[in-house]
Design an enzyme around this catalytic site. Structure first.
Site, PDB file in Angstrom:
ATOM      1  N   GLY A 189      56.404  34.182  45.707  1.00  0.00           N
ATOM      2  CA  GLY A 189      55.422  34.401  44.631  1.00  0.00           C
ATOM      3  C   GLY A 189      54.843  33.128  44.058  1.00  0.00           C
ATOM      4  O   GLY A 189      54.226  33.154  42.997  1.00  0.00           O
ATOM      5  N   LYS A 207      44.028  21.994  37.954  1.00  0.00           N
ATOM      6  CA  LYS A 207      44.978  21.610  36.902  1.00  0.00           C
ATOM      7  C   LYS A 207      44.689  20.183  36.429  1.00  0.00           C
ATOM      8  O   LYS A 207      44.777  19.887  35.224  1.00  0.00           O
ATOM      9  CB  LYS A 207      46.414  21.740  37.422  1.00  0.00           C
TER      10      LYS A 207
HETATM   11  P1  NDP Z   1      48.722  38.494  41.882  1.00  0.00           P
HETATM   12  O1  NDP Z   1      47.778  38.525  43.028  1.00  0.00           O
HETATM   13  O2  NDP Z   1      50.163  38.695  42.121  1.00  0.00           O
HETATM   14  O3  NDP Z   1      48.251  39.592  40.796  1.00  0.00           O
HETATM   15  C1  NDP Z   1      46.912  39.808  40.482  1.00  0.00           C
HETATM   16  C2  NDP Z   1      46.827  41.095  39.678  1.00  0.00           C
HETATM   17  O4  NDP Z   1      45.463  41.317  39.312  1.00  0.00           O
HETATM   18  C3  NDP Z   1      47.266  42.337  40.455  1.00  0.00           C
HETATM   19  O5  NDP Z   1      47.997  43.190  39.614  1.00  0.00           O
HETATM   20  C4  NDP Z   1      45.958  43.006  40.840  1.00  0.00           C
HETATM   21  O6  NDP Z   1      46.042  44.404  40.927  1.00  0.00           O
HETATM   22  C5  NDP Z   1      45.094  42.636  39.663  1.00  0.00           C
HETATM   23  N1  NDP Z   1      43.682  42.653  39.965  1.00  0.00           N
HETATM   24  C6  NDP Z   1      43.038  42.016  40.968  1.00  0.00           C
HETATM   25  N2  NDP Z   1      41.721  42.248  40.887  1.00  0.00           N
HETATM   26  C7  NDP Z   1      41.517  43.046  39.814  1.00  0.00           C
HETATM   27  C8  NDP Z   1      40.399  43.633  39.218  1.00  0.00           C
HETATM   28  N3  NDP Z   1      39.167  43.473  39.714  1.00  0.00           N
HETATM   29  N4  NDP Z   1      40.560  44.405  38.109  1.00  0.00           N
HETATM   30  C9  NDP Z   1      41.796  44.606  37.601  1.00  0.00           C
HETATM   31  N5  NDP Z   1      42.920  44.062  38.125  1.00  0.00           N
HETATM   32  C10 NDP Z   1      42.780  43.301  39.224  1.00  0.00           C
HETATM   33  O7  NDP Z   1      48.466  37.114  41.133  1.00  0.00           O
HETATM   34  P2  NDP Z   1      49.495  36.254  40.256  1.00  0.00           P
HETATM   35  O8  NDP Z   1      50.182  37.137  39.300  1.00  0.00           O
HETATM   36  O9  NDP Z   1      50.293  35.380  41.136  1.00  0.00           O
HETATM   37  O10 NDP Z   1      48.492  35.269  39.482  1.00  0.00           O
HETATM   38  C11 NDP Z   1      47.738  35.722  38.394  1.00  0.00           C
HETATM   39  C12 NDP Z   1      47.110  34.517  37.693  1.00  0.00           C
HETATM   40  O11 NDP Z   1      48.147  33.657  37.249  1.00  0.00           O
HETATM   41  C13 NDP Z   1      46.206  33.670  38.573  1.00  0.00           C
HETATM   42  O12 NDP Z   1      45.165  33.132  37.781  1.00  0.00           O
HETATM   43  C14 NDP Z   1      47.124  32.556  39.034  1.00  0.00           C
HETATM   44  O13 NDP Z   1      46.428  31.381  39.380  1.00  0.00           O
HETATM   45  C15 NDP Z   1      47.942  32.349  37.775  1.00  0.00           C
HETATM   46  N6  NDP Z   1      49.218  31.730  37.968  1.00  0.00           N
HETATM   47  C16 NDP Z   1      50.084  32.205  38.912  1.00  0.00           C
HETATM   48  C17 NDP Z   1      51.325  31.617  39.071  1.00  0.00           C
HETATM   49  C18 NDP Z   1      52.294  32.077  40.082  1.00  0.00           C
HETATM   50  O14 NDP Z   1      53.333  31.404  40.256  1.00  0.00           O
HETATM   51  N7  NDP Z   1      52.059  33.202  40.768  1.00  0.00           N
HETATM   52  C19 NDP Z   1      51.721  30.479  38.234  1.00  0.00           C
HETATM   53  C20 NDP Z   1      50.740  30.059  37.262  1.00  0.00           C
HETATM   54  C21 NDP Z   1      49.531  30.670  37.145  1.00  0.00           C
HETATM   55  P3  NDP Z   1      46.985  45.138  42.015  1.00  0.00           P
HETATM   56  O15 NDP Z   1      48.390  44.913  41.527  1.00  0.00           O
HETATM   57  O16 NDP Z   1      46.572  46.546  41.952  1.00  0.00           O
HETATM   58  O17 NDP Z   1      46.695  44.457  43.314  1.00  0.00           O
HETATM   59  N1  HSE Z   2      50.112  28.509  43.205  1.00  0.00           N
HETATM   60  C1  HSE Z   2      50.483  27.747  42.080  1.00  0.00           C
HETATM   61  C2  HSE Z   2      51.539  26.728  42.480  1.00  0.00           C
HETATM   62  C3  HSE Z   2      51.036  28.630  41.003  1.00  0.00           C
HETATM   63  O1  HSE Z   2      52.101  26.861  43.567  1.00  0.00           O
HETATM   64  O2  HSE Z   2      51.784  25.811  41.723  1.00  0.00           O
HETATM   65  C4  HSE Z   2      51.350  27.907  39.729  1.00  0.00           C
HETATM   66  O3  HSE Z   2      50.190  27.472  39.107  1.00  0.00           O
END
Ligand code: NDP
Ligand code: HSE
Length: 449
Positions: A189, A207
């Site tokens: 993840g 970033k």
């Molecule tokens: P995921 O891909 O795991 O989750 C994205 C979510 O958004 C899913 O629940 C998806 O729905 C939903 N989604 C996508 N498109 C739409 C839409 N058009 N309308 C409504 N819901 C939508 O992403 P992450 O949780 O990993 O990341 C989310 C954010 O956090 C990003 O900006 C990422 O850069 C940031 N981030 C992530 C980190 C990480 O370690 N993963 C760390 C720091 C920041 P569904 O579940 O139905 O597919």
């Molecule tokens: N994809 C990003 C990373 C998530 O690996 O650092 C955290 O911002």
């Protein structure tokens, strides 16, 4: 006094990060209420695939109509963890227009449109918080924006992408292949929906733009950041790094120029000495040094990616924004008054490690050294085929007899002293034109000394 009417939270996205935000909101509901002074209620969860089973989420809250959710009018805080530019940008501005403050983890959007989003938040008297957008769980935005608001930050340097640090660490310590390590990071993840953003350095560059903007009170956009990914780092690079007592990390470096009149921001792989604290940052951990005039050198370290660590940062923002809401106030907005120009990469002063395949015949070292001298670049060390034949400047260069390859080729590894990046680039271009240089096997910057 605890307010009984709950603050309503709309969660946009329920993936790696969103599902952990929802879990913590539920399991820590009582503590959060005490800390905020009012209960927080999950009022709706917008996703793309409504039929997906989501543990701990009331199916009645799930919707695919994120726009209707943020337009409801009774939402106090929107937590945007969808990612990407659209629909996230429109949803955030719509949320401001309809009375909600916003917490986001979306570095791509903030690096591209941070100024416009801050302006929209200010216009409507709302908060825009995004601690989770940089370095996962590590408190970094708030220390820069608030704790160091009275100091002058000169440099921010660190590892800000967990996925690439995980991959480089695996390649270095276990000899794992690039794809194997990337697949593992994705399964855990850490990686973005499209891991190109991680491995090509876009995520770290976003970033860096955010950090530089806050640190230098200057608007810095993604396009202002010099970016090189880590896909071309090879096992041979790690071997060279080891021979120099170094390892390789993907670094984000934001610097104020020595005269204070401009700033630079860059992301690229670099060799750093094993003795440097960043060399021991393992797995998906991040670490960032902030150097400021009065405080000196501060180091921030912790989990840089993953659902639960990132949710910790989101929840911290949620508590802050809810407190502001109850107090009828907002936190600090954008501070870009310094408006310093962002200089190109050519103006950066750095060191190069250059690996050349050259003809193994008399005079080649002298030829190579002349090219460096013509570009005003001073050589620190030269090694031929892994054997150190000189150290301490061009005067000591001499061609060793060992390490000859079949076909009359030798490998030369040159490490420079600090020089302008433009001069180093010019040197490499000129080296490529020499008949005796058969190829430039690798070029890597050396940092952290
Ligand atoms: P995921 O891909 O795991 O989750 C994205 C979510 O958004 C899913 O629940 C998806 O729905 C939903 N989604 C996508 N498109 C739409 C839409 N058009 N309308 C409504 N819901 C939508 O992403 P992450 O949780 O990993 O990341 C989310 C954010 O956090 C990003 O900006 C990422 O850069 C940031 N981030 C992530 C980190 C990480 O370690 N993963 C760390 C720091 C920041 P569904 O579940 O139905 O597919
Ligand atoms: N994809 C990003 C990373 C998530 O690996 O650092 C955290 O911002």
């Amino acid at each position: 006094m605890m307010r009984t009417r709950p603050l309503k939270v709309a969660l946009l996205g329920c993936g790696v990060v969103g599902s952990e935000v929802a879990r913590i909101m539920t399991t820590h509901a009582d503590d959060l209420a005490q800390r905020i002074g009012a209960p927080v209620e999950l009022a709706g969860v917008a996703v793309r695939r409504p039929a997906k089973v989501r543990e701990g989420i009331d199916p009645a809250l799930v919707t695919t109509d994120a726009t209707a959710l943020v337009k409801r009018g009774d939402i106090d805080v929107v937590v945007e963890v969808i990612g990407g530019i659209e629909p996230a940008r429109s949803l955030i501005t719509t949320a401001f227009e309809h009375g909600a403050s916003v917490v986001s983890a979306n570095k791509a959007l903030l690096a591209q449109d941070g100024a416009a989003l801050h302006a929209a938040a200010g216009e409507h008297g709302r908060d825009l918080y995004y601690e989770a957008a940089v370095a996962g769980a590590i408190p970094l935005i708030r220390p820069l924006r608030e704790s160091l608001a009275g100091d002058k930050v000169n440099r921010v340097l660190g590892i800000v992408n967990g996925t690439t640090n995980f991959i480089l660490d695996k390649m270095d310590t276990t000899g794992a292949g690039y794809q194997e390590a990337l697949d593992e990071a994705t399964a855990l993840g850490y990686a973005e929906a499209d891991p190109t953003a991680d491995v090509e350095g876009f995520d770290a560059a976003a970033k860096a733009a955010i950090l530089a903007g806050i640190a230098f009170h200057t608007r810095v956009r993604l396009d202002d950041v010099h970016r090189e990914g880590m896909t071309e780092v090879t096992a041979a690079d790690f071997r060279s790094a080891k021979e120099m007592g170094c390892t390789i990390k993907l670094l984000a470096i934001c610097e104020r120029a020595a005269d204070g009149a401009s700033v630079t921001a860059r992301v690229h792989p670099a060799m750093i000495p094993l003795s440097h604290p960043l060399a021991s940052v393992r797995g998906a951990y991040n670490a960032v040094f902030v150097e400021s005039e009065a405080a000196g050198r501060l180091m921030f370290y912790g989990p840089g990616a993953g659902g639960s660590p990132t949710a910790s940062a989101v929840l911290g923002d949620l508590v802050a924004v809810c407190r502001n809401k109850l107090n009828g106030t907002t936190g600090p907005g954008e501070s870009a008054y310094a408006a310093l120009p962002v200089s190109p990469m050519g103006d950066v002063v750095t060191r190069y490690h250059i690996s050349l395949d050259v003809a193994d015949k008399p005079g080649v070292l002298a030829q190579v050294a002349t090219v460096f001298a013509e570009h005003g670049v001073s050589i620190d060390t030269v090694r031929q085929s892994g054997r150190n034949v000189s150290s301490g400047g061009e005067a000591a260069i001499e061609q060793g007899g060992g390490g000859r390859r079949e076909g009359g080729e030798a490998s030369l590894v040159v490490v420079t002293h600090r020089a302008l990046d433009a001069a180093l680039t010019g040197t490499v271009e000129a080296l490529r034109k020499l008949d005796t240089v058969r190829g430039v096997a690798s070029i890597m910057r050396v940092e952290g000394e």
